[in-house]
Design a protein around this motif. Structure first.
Motif, PDB file in Angstrom:
ATOM      1  N   ALA A 258       0.827  -1.206   0.000  1.00 54.23           N
ATOM      2  CA  ALA A 258       0.000   0.000   0.000  1.00 54.23           C
ATOM      3  C   ALA A 258       0.860   1.254   0.000  1.00 54.23           C
ATOM      4  O   ALA A 258       0.573   2.220  -0.719  1.00 54.23           O
ATOM      5  CB  ALA A 258      -0.934  -0.007   1.208  1.00 54.23           C
ATOM      6  N   LEU A 259       1.903   1.261   0.807  1.00 59.90           N
ATOM      7  CA  LEU A 259       2.813   2.411   0.829  1.00 59.90           C
ATOM      8  C   LEU A 259       3.497   2.576  -0.519  1.00 59.90           C
ATOM      9  O   LEU A 259       3.631   3.702  -1.035  1.00 59.90           O
ATOM     10  CB  LEU A 259       3.853   2.225   1.933  1.00 59.90           C
ATOM     11  N   GLN A 260       3.906   1.468  -1.096  1.00 63.82           N
ATOM     12  CA  GLN A 260       4.529   1.482  -2.423  1.00 63.82           C
ATOM     13  C   GLN A 260       3.592   2.106  -3.459  1.00 63.82           C
ATOM     14  O   GLN A 260       3.998   2.969  -4.259  1.00 63.82           O
ATOM     15  CB  GLN A 260       4.862   0.030  -2.777  1.00 63.82           C
ATOM     16  N   GLU A 261       2.340   1.666  -3.440  1.00 63.50           N
ATOM     17  CA  GLU A 261       1.358   2.195  -4.386  1.00 63.50           C
ATOM     18  C   GLU A 261       1.070   3.674  -4.114  1.00 63.50           C
ATOM     19  O   GLU A 261       0.905   4.465  -5.054  1.00 63.50           O
ATOM     20  CB  GLU A 261       0.058   1.386  -4.291  1.00 63.50           C
ATOM     21  N   ALA A 262       1.024   4.052  -2.843  1.00 65.49           N
ATOM     22  CA  ALA A 262       0.759   5.452  -2.495  1.00 65.49           C
ATOM     23  C   ALA A 262       1.899   6.362  -2.924  1.00 65.49           C
ATOM     24  O   ALA A 262       1.671   7.488  -3.393  1.00 65.49           O
ATOM     25  CB  ALA A 262       0.521   5.573  -0.989  1.00 65.49           C
ATOM     26  N   LEU A 263       3.132   5.903  -2.765  1.00 68.23           N
ATOM     27  CA  LEU A 263       4.279   6.696  -3.194  1.00 68.23           C
ATOM     28  C   LEU A 263       4.260   6.903  -4.707  1.00 68.23           C
ATOM     29  O   LEU A 263       4.516   8.014  -5.204  1.00 68.23           O
ATOM     30  CB  LEU A 263       5.582   6.013  -2.768  1.00 68.23           C
ATOM     31  N   ARG A 265       1.628   6.774  -6.696  1.00 67.32           N
ATOM     32  CA  ARG A 265       0.486   7.638  -7.015  1.00 67.32           C
ATOM     33  C   ARG A 265       0.803   9.099  -6.700  1.00 67.32           C
ATOM     34  O   ARG A 265       0.502  10.005  -7.491  1.00 67.32           O
ATOM     35  CB  ARG A 265      -0.726   7.189  -6.195  1.00 67.32           C
ATOM     36  N   SER A 266       1.437   9.349  -5.561  1.00 70.57           N
ATOM     37  CA  SER A 266       1.746  10.718  -5.145  1.00 70.57           C
ATOM     38  C   SER A 266       2.778  11.370  -6.056  1.00 70.57           C
ATOM     39  O   SER A 266       2.775  12.595  -6.229  1.00 70.57           O
ATOM     40  CB  SER A 266       2.253  10.722  -3.701  1.00 70.57           C
ATOM     41  N   ALA A 267       3.648  10.558  -6.634  1.00 68.66           N
ATOM     42  CA  ALA A 267       4.645  11.099  -7.548  1.00 68.66           C
ATOM     43  C   ALA A 267       4.054  11.368  -8.931  1.00 68.66           C
ATOM     44  O   ALA A 267       4.437  12.340  -9.607  1.00 68.66           O
ATOM     45  CB  ALA A 267       5.823  10.133  -7.659  1.00 68.66           C
ATOM     46  N   LEU A 276       1.320  15.454  -6.424  1.00 66.68           N
ATOM     47  CA  LEU A 276       0.601  15.327  -5.161  1.00 66.68           C
ATOM     48  C   LEU A 276       1.574  15.263  -3.989  1.00 66.68           C
ATOM     49  O   LEU A 276       1.299  15.803  -2.896  1.00 66.68           O
ATOM     50  CB  LEU A 276      -0.257  14.058  -5.208  1.00 66.68           C
ATOM     51  N   ALA A 277       2.717  14.649  -4.197  1.00 68.23           N
ATOM     52  CA  ALA A 277       3.707  14.493  -3.139  1.00 68.23           C
ATOM     53  C   ALA A 277       4.319  15.815  -2.693  1.00 68.23           C
ATOM     54  O   ALA A 277       4.987  15.876  -1.651  1.00 68.23           O
ATOM     55  CB  ALA A 277       4.816  13.547  -3.591  1.00 68.23           C
ATOM     56  N   ALA A 278       4.124  16.882  -3.452  1.00 74.31           N
ATOM     57  CA  ALA A 278       4.668  18.181  -3.064  1.00 74.31           C
ATOM     58  C   ALA A 278       3.861  18.831  -1.941  1.00 74.31           C
ATOM     59  O   ALA A 278       4.338  19.758  -1.278  1.00 74.31           O
ATOM     60  CB  ALA A 278       4.721  19.117  -4.270  1.00 74.31           C
ATOM     61  N   LEU A 279       2.642  18.373  -1.727  1.00 72.97           N
ATOM     62  CA  LEU A 279       1.805  18.918  -0.666  1.00 72.97           C
ATOM     63  C   LEU A 279       2.284  18.429   0.698  1.00 72.97           C
ATOM     64  O   LEU A 279       2.475  17.227   0.914  1.00 72.97           O
ATOM     65  CB  LEU A 279       0.345  18.506  -0.869  1.00 72.97           C
ATOM     66  N   GLN A 280       2.464  19.363   1.635  1.00 69.23           N
ATOM     67  CA  GLN A 280       2.983  18.976   2.946  1.00 69.23           C
ATOM     68  C   GLN A 280       2.051  18.011   3.670  1.00 69.23           C
ATOM     69  O   GLN A 280       2.503  17.111   4.380  1.00 69.23           O
ATOM     70  CB  GLN A 280       3.227  20.215   3.806  1.00 69.23           C
ATOM     71  N   VAL A 337      -5.794   4.256  -0.017  1.00 67.96           N
ATOM     72  CA  VAL A 337      -7.046   4.421  -0.747  1.00 67.96           C
ATOM     73  C   VAL A 337      -7.403   5.898  -0.847  1.00 67.96           C
ATOM     74  O   VAL A 337      -7.779   6.407  -1.913  1.00 67.96           O
ATOM     75  CB  VAL A 337      -8.177   3.632  -0.048  1.00 67.96           C
ATOM     76  N   GLN A 338      -7.271   6.630   0.259  1.00 65.52           N
ATOM     77  CA  GLN A 338      -7.604   8.057   0.277  1.00 65.52           C
ATOM     78  C   GLN A 338      -6.741   8.846  -0.709  1.00 65.52           C
ATOM     79  O   GLN A 338      -7.244   9.707  -1.432  1.00 65.52           O
ATOM     80  CB  GLN A 338      -7.414   8.606   1.697  1.00 65.52           C
ATOM     81  N   LEU A 339      -5.476   8.525  -0.760  1.00 65.01           N
ATOM     82  CA  LEU A 339      -4.567   9.246  -1.658  1.00 65.01           C
ATOM     83  C   LEU A 339      -4.822   8.909  -3.128  1.00 65.01           C
ATOM     84  O   LEU A 339      -4.402   9.666  -4.014  1.00 65.01           O
ATOM     85  CB  LEU A 339      -3.114   8.932  -1.292  1.00 65.01           C
ATOM     86  N   HIS A 340      -5.506   7.806  -3.375  1.00 65.21           N
ATOM     87  CA  HIS A 340      -5.875   7.465  -4.753  1.00 65.21           C
ATOM     88  C   HIS A 340      -7.176   8.135  -5.189  1.00 65.21           C
ATOM     89  O   HIS A 340      -7.555   8.031  -6.361  1.00 65.21           O
ATOM     90  CB  HIS A 340      -6.013   5.949  -4.910  1.00 65.21           C
ATOM     91  N   GLY A 341      -7.867   8.787  -4.255  1.00 69.82           N
ATOM     92  CA  GLY A 341      -9.125   9.432  -4.609  1.00 69.82           C
ATOM     93  C   GLY A 341     -10.151   8.410  -5.076  1.00 69.82           C
ATOM     94  O   GLY A 341     -10.237   7.304  -4.554  1.00 69.82           O
ATOM     95  N   GLY A 342     -10.922   8.787  -6.093  1.00 69.13           N
ATOM     96  CA  GLY A 342     -11.961   7.900  -6.601  1.00 69.13           C
ATOM     97  C   GLY A 342     -11.421   6.574  -7.086  1.00 69.13           C
ATOM     98  O   GLY A 342     -12.080   5.529  -6.961  1.00 69.13           O
ATOM     99  N   ASP A 343     -10.202   6.573  -7.633  1.00 68.46           N
ATOM    100  CA  ASP A 343      -9.618   5.323  -8.105  1.00 68.46           C
ATOM    101  C   ASP A 343      -9.392   4.336  -6.960  1.00 68.46           C
ATOM    102  O   ASP A 343      -9.306   3.128  -7.189  1.00 68.46           O
ATOM    103  CB  ASP A 343      -8.287   5.588  -8.807  1.00 68.46           C
ATOM    104  N   GLY A 344      -9.289   4.845  -5.733  1.00 67.63           N
ATOM    105  CA  GLY A 344      -9.012   3.982  -4.599  1.00 67.63           C
ATOM    106  C   GLY A 344     -10.106   2.986  -4.291  1.00 67.63           C
ATOM    107  O   GLY A 344      -9.857   1.958  -3.662  1.00 67.63           O
ATOM    108  N   VAL A 345     -11.341   3.290  -4.708  1.00 69.39           N
ATOM    109  CA  VAL A 345     -12.450   2.370  -4.457  1.00 69.39           C
ATOM    110  C   VAL A 345     -12.930   1.708  -5.744  1.00 69.39           C
ATOM    111  O   VAL A 345     -13.990   1.094  -5.772  1.00 69.39           O
ATOM    112  CB  VAL A 345     -13.626   3.093  -3.757  1.00 69.39           C
ATOM    113  N   ARG A 346     -12.141   1.814  -6.765  1.00 68.87           N
ATOM    114  CA  ARG A 346     -12.492   1.229  -8.056  1.00 68.87           C
ATOM    115  C   ARG A 346     -12.014  -0.208  -8.123  1.00 68.87           C
ATOM    116  O   ARG A 346     -10.837  -0.507  -7.875  1.00 68.87           O
ATOM    117  CB  ARG A 346     -11.862   2.040  -9.175  1.00 68.87           C
TER     118      ARG A 346
END
Length: 382
Positions: A258-263, A265-267, A276-280, A337-346
């Motif tokens: 999950a962390l791998q996927e979030a990183l 996605r944020s990049a 997205l990763a630029a946001l504090q 899931v939250q960091l993926h937005g709508g895609d997170g529940v797809r």
């Protein structure tokens, strides 16, 4: 798979060179073989058991005569498999848990089944839970009556992993030597024993082979008894003492993914012209996720290392590892899931799959509140 996974934890002093070598070989194997299609879950599990056996990984699920199970190896395998394919982790884990009592306490004749489960030729199941006794093992009501030359079993087992596809089961039943937990025994039961039937296949949110088993005058010989009559609770707890840490390891693997996927996605995802990763605030979430992953890993591998040093019981360490790792993984995956937005529940997006997979780990092999009781009794000196 998105991005590279952090493997720096392998440099921790919990591990020896053979563990690092195994982790590297397994990573390569997983990359080449996983995931498998999950369209038919029963078929997928049979395929995975055969593949894991052919790859040599299942030999770690049971100890040879005079040897001990290496819990660090079990944890490393479960973490890595779960990160690649949760169903592969399930298939591996059940070969170990299912035959854990035989590996630890079985006779030479009973241990012959280990040759089949460790090669992938047979699928194992651990039949402890009943409709009215999940966390409360002492409330087991399945009865094993002593008869001439053996035992006659009657009762119901439910939520049995590999139920419906298993070739061999370890069944826990009441033999009545004493009230409560002291009157249970464990039996080795092949799937073709008359009187053993599958009455329900249970559908769950993350598909796995689960079933309700009915025992109706199922006859077993004396040689089917594992250990001594009345030792069933001790056997079950000894098995869980080994494998409970590995549930934390599986949760850790899901959290790492999950962390791998979030990183990734944020990049890749941009908002107002910036990643997205630029946001504090996003950075803060990622930091919390990384912290939970490392803390879980420390607890899991401390428990595994402690057991591998020869400590007889690690109930406290294993409870801490399972409780923290599973609860933390739920939080890490939820944030992914939250960091993926709508895609997170797809459906079909990896973090959505992880979200469904993690939930059961906070229940099986000792629910989170049960682990809190174990820890509290330990620190209170009970």
């Amino acid at each position: 798979m998105a991005g590279d996974v952090d493997r720096s934890f392998l440099d921790w002093p919990f591990f020896e060179p053979q563990h690092r070598d195994l982790a590297a070989r397994l990573e390569a194997w997983c990359a080449a073989n996983l995931p498998v299609p999950h369209d038919d879950v029963d078929a997928a599990c049979r395929t995975l058991v055969a593949m894991l056996g052919a790859g040599g990984w299942l030999r770690h699920t049971g100890a040879s005569e005079g040897e001990r199970l290496d819990v660090r190896t079990l944890c490393l395998i479960r973490e890595t498999l779960a990160r690649h394919d949760a169903l592969a982790d399930f298939a591996f884990a059940m070969q170990g848990l299912g035959m854990g009592a035989v590996s630890l306490f079985g006779t030479d004749a009973q241990r012959a089944w280990l040759d089949r489960t460790r090669s992938g030729a047979a699928i194992a199941a651990f039949a402890l839970t009943e409709p009215a006794s999940g966390s409360d093992v002492a409330a087991t009501s399945t009865m094993a009556e002593k008869v001439a030359g053996g035992w006659r079993l009657n009762g119901t087992k439910t939520y049995i992993s590999n139920g419906g596809i298993a070739d061999i089961h370890v069944i826990f039943a009441r033999t009545g030597e004493a009230p409560g937990a002291r009157g249970l025994s464990a039996f080795l039961m092949p799937a073709d024993v008359p009187g053993l039937t599958v009455t329900e296949r249970i559908e769950v949110m993350a598909p796995h082979p689960l079933a309700t088993l009915q025992l109706t005058d199922a006859q077993l010989p004396d040689a089917a008894l594992i250990g001594r009559a009345g030792d069933g609770f001790k056997l079950a707890m000894s098995v869980l003492d080994v494998f409970r840490s590995t549930v934390g390891a599986a949760a850790l693997g899901l959290a790492r993914r999950a962390l791998q996927e979030a990183l990734a996605r944020s990049a890749a995802r941009r908002i107002q012209g910036e990643p997205l990763a630029a946001l504090q605030m996003v950075q803060g979430h990622l930091a919390d996720m990384a912290l939970k992953v490392d803390a879980a890993a420390l607890l899991v591998y401390r428990a595994a290392w402690t057991k591998d040093q020869g400590t007889a019981r690690i109930s406290r360490e294993a409870a801490m590892a399972k409780l923290y790792a599973t609860e933390a993984a739920q939080e890490v995956i939820d944030m992914a899931v939250q960091l993926h937005g709508g895609d997170g529940v797809r459906h079909g997006v990896k973090v959505e799959e992880l979200y469904r997979e993690i939930r059961a780990l906070r229940i099986y092999e000792g629910a989170s509140d049960v682990q809190r009781v174990v820890i509290a009794r330990s620190v209170l000196g009970g």
